[in-house]
Design a protein around this motif. Structure first.
Motif, PDB file in Angstrom:
ATOM      1  N   ALA A  50       0.843  -1.193   0.000  1.00 53.33           N
ATOM      2  CA  ALA A  50       0.000   0.000   0.000  1.00 53.33           C
ATOM      3  C   ALA A  50       0.876   1.240   0.000  1.00 53.33           C
ATOM      4  N   LEU A  51       0.289   2.305  -0.504  1.00 54.02           N
ATOM      5  CA  LEU A  51       0.927   3.619  -0.464  1.00 54.02           C
ATOM      6  C   LEU A  51       0.173   4.470   0.545  1.00 54.02           C
ATOM      7  N   LEU A  52       0.903   5.145   1.406  1.00 55.58           N
ATOM      8  CA  LEU A  52       0.324   6.121   2.318  1.00 55.58           C
ATOM      9  C   LEU A  52       0.939   7.469   1.968  1.00 55.58           C
ATOM     10  N   ALA A  53       0.124   8.387   1.505  1.00 55.42           N
ATOM     11  CA  ALA A  53       0.597   9.715   1.124  1.00 55.42           C
ATOM     12  C   ALA A  53       0.107  10.727   2.145  1.00 55.42           C
ATOM     13  N   ARG A  54       1.033  11.502   2.685  1.00 54.44           N
ATOM     14  CA  ARG A  54       0.661  12.527   3.658  1.00 54.44           C
ATOM     15  C   ARG A  54       0.239  13.783   2.906  1.00 54.44           C
TER      16      ARG A  54
ATOM     17  N   ASP B  92      -4.079   0.933  -2.239  1.00 52.65           N
ATOM     18  CA  ASP B  92      -3.342  -0.309  -2.424  1.00 52.65           C
ATOM     19  C   ASP B  92      -2.655  -0.212  -3.776  1.00 52.65           C
ATOM     20  N   THR B  93      -1.642  -0.971  -3.940  1.00 57.26           N
ATOM     21  CA  THR B  93      -0.886  -0.856  -5.172  1.00 57.26           C
ATOM     22  C   THR B  93      -0.441  -2.218  -5.650  1.00 57.26           C
ATOM     23  N   GLU B  94      -0.423  -2.367  -6.931  1.00 56.17           N
ATOM     24  CA  GLU B  94       0.107  -3.571  -7.555  1.00 56.17           C
ATOM     25  C   GLU B  94       1.557  -3.308  -7.893  1.00 56.17           C
ATOM     26  N   LEU B  95       2.408  -4.233  -7.550  1.00 54.29           N
ATOM     27  CA  LEU B  95       3.826  -4.071  -7.815  1.00 54.29           C
ATOM     28  C   LEU B  95       4.294  -4.926  -8.987  1.00 54.29           C
TER      29      LEU B  95
ATOM     30  N   LEU C 288       4.784   6.895   1.882  1.00 55.72           N
ATOM     31  CA  LEU C 288       5.342   5.653   2.404  1.00 55.72           C
ATOM     32  C   LEU C 288       4.804   4.494   1.577  1.00 55.72           C
ATOM     33  N   VAL C 289       5.702   3.634   1.159  1.00 49.60           N
ATOM     34  CA  VAL C 289       5.306   2.391   0.518  1.00 49.60           C
ATOM     35  C   VAL C 289       5.484   1.324   1.584  1.00 49.60           C
ATOM     36  N   LEU C 290       4.405   0.647   1.925  1.00 44.76           N
ATOM     37  CA  LEU C 290       4.438  -0.403   2.943  1.00 44.76           C
ATOM     38  C   LEU C 290       4.209  -1.742   2.253  1.00 44.76           C
TER      39      LEU C 290
END
Length: 179
Positions: A5-9, A18-21, A45-47
């Motif tokens: 997942a990506l968390l953008a502040r 959520d993200t596909e890698l 943040l990429v978690l």
């Protein structure tokens, strides 16, 4: 099973997606993906986590180089997503150090399918990058300190680390929405 997942502040708090890698092959690709999530060059943040085996955090602040933390490098090295994070620089290697040294191979006949002796070390057959990856955490454990998670707390995380990080950041609800 993986979760990424990506968390953008943003000005309004954290936004998650959520993200596909699948199309990400390098750390540079991952950093570009993170930058696309924040048009204002805010912190992203990429978690990434693999069911209790390891987790990784990549922090991208605008055009700065990404900062990385991986909880268990040896486990991540066996993962295609983990390999993206485990750069030569992060592991303290010179680029190209992961090339197989043919002179160092133990060509004792076991490569032809003969079983190895029972007392053989499990890792004896590995060459290249796998043996040069340390067990345990690598990277910058202080990458979240200004966000309220110090290095000691980050190193202590295990299990559901991604949710624990999101909770500490006040982003648990937005992360849960994309899970």
């Amino acid at each position: 099973m993986y979760f990424a997942a990506l968390l953008a502040r943003t000005e309004d708090g954290w936004e998650a997606s959520d993200t596909e890698l699948d199309d990400v092959e390098t750390l540079s690709d991952l950093a570009d993906l993170a930058r696309e999530a924040s048009p204002d060059e805010d912190t992203v943040l990429v978690l990434i986590e693999q069911e209790g085996a390891w987790f990784g955090v990549v922090r991208v602040d605008g055009e700065d180089d990404p900062r990385i933390y991986v909880s268990e490098a040896a486990a991540a090295a066996r993962s295609s997503y983990g390999e993206i994070l485990l750069t030569d620089e992060l592991l303290g290697r010179e680029p190209g150090d992961d090339q197989t040294d043919l002179d160092a191979l133990d060509l004792d006949g076991t490569e032809d399918g003969e079983p190895e002796p029972a007392d053989a070390d499990e890792d004896a057959g590995t060459v290249g990058s796998a043996e040069s990856v340390p067990h345990g955490p690598v990277g910058d454990p202080g990458l979240l300190e200004d966000l309220g998670i110090d290095a000691k707390e980050l190193r202590a995380l295990d299990g559901d680390a991604v949710n624990a990080i999101a909770d500490a950041l006040g982003a648990a609800d937005v992360l849960e929405a994309v899970r």
